[in-house]
Design a protein around this motif. Structure first.
Motif, PDB file in Angstrom:
ATOM      1  N   GLY A   1      48.410  15.195  14.876  1.00 44.51           N
ATOM      2  CA  GLY A   1      47.160  15.822  15.265  1.00 44.51           C
ATOM      3  C   GLY A   1      46.009  15.361  14.401  1.00 44.51           C
ATOM      4  O   GLY A   1      46.045  14.274  13.830  1.00 44.51           O
ATOM      5  N   GLU A   2      45.007  16.227  14.311  1.00 48.42           N
ATOM      6  CA  GLU A   2      43.787  15.881  13.592  1.00 48.42           C
ATOM      7  C   GLU A   2      43.235  17.129  12.911  1.00 48.42           C
ATOM      8  O   GLU A   2      43.304  18.233  13.463  1.00 48.42           O
ATOM      9  N   ILE A   3      42.711  16.956  11.723  1.00 47.95           N
ATOM     10  CA  ILE A   3      42.006  18.014  10.999  1.00 47.95           C
ATOM     11  C   ILE A   3      40.601  17.508  10.744  1.00 47.95           C
ATOM     12  O   ILE A   3      40.409  16.410  10.222  1.00 47.95           O
ATOM     13  N   ASP A   4      39.607  18.314  11.125  1.00 45.74           N
ATOM     14  CA  ASP A   4      38.205  17.937  10.984  1.00 45.74           C
ATOM     15  C   ASP A   4      37.486  19.042  10.209  1.00 45.74           C
ATOM     16  O   ASP A   4      37.513  20.198  10.615  1.00 45.74           O
ATOM     17  N   LEU A   5      36.881  18.684   9.089  1.00 39.25           N
ATOM     18  CA  LEU A   5      36.118  19.616   8.269  1.00 39.25           C
ATOM     19  C   LEU A   5      34.653  19.201   8.320  1.00 39.25           C
ATOM     20  O   LEU A   5      34.308  18.108   7.872  1.00 39.25           O
TER      21      LEU A   5
END
Length: 143
Positions: free
Chosen positions: A83-87
């Protein structure tokens, strides 16, 4: 899954804290380890992690695809969880709004479809705790 929180700390300090992967272990209850952190040409990092989800230890890799100080950190998550983590960070008058967006697939070999709703609720609570811990850590360090 996406949540935001306002932190009474300048954006540069919030970014600096988030930019150190080892700090995430301090504020994310189910993140048990971060290791083998290597710098990337884009200013970001590649690292390995272990995350506990519903009593199951899950190992994986994060590769930072966006490193845009002091506004954004984005990671591709690889391994048993993809998946992806976006901050994303934005500042108004010394208050930083941090938005965490995580998208990932829960693999069938890790959890059955019966357990999936429980795990999603667990992760939503985990995210809320992480954001509150981050706010507490940065606002306490600030004073």
């Amino acid at each position: 899954m996406s949540e935001s929180i306002e932190i009474e700390t300048p954006i540069e300090q919030v970014f600096e804290y988030l930019d150190d992967p080892h700090n995430h272990v301090e504020v994310t209850p189910s993140l048990s380890s971060v290791r083998n952190v290597d710098p990337l040409e884009n200013g970001g990092k590649r690292l390995e992690f272990t995350y506990g989800m519903a009593g199951i230890g899950i190992d994986g890799e994060l590769v930072q695809t966006v490193h845009d100080p002091p506004r954004r950190l984005r990671f591709d998550m690889r391994g048993k969880l993809d998946g992806e983590i976006d901050l994303e960070l934005a500042e108004t008058g010394g208050v930083t709004r941090m938005t965490y967006t995580g998208t990932y697939e829960i693999p069938g070999r890790v959890l059955s479809s019966v357990a999936e709703p429980f795990v999603r609720r667990y992760n939503e609570r985990e995210l809320q705790t992480t954001l509150e811990d981050l706010k507490s850590r940065l606002e306490t360090d600030e004073r």
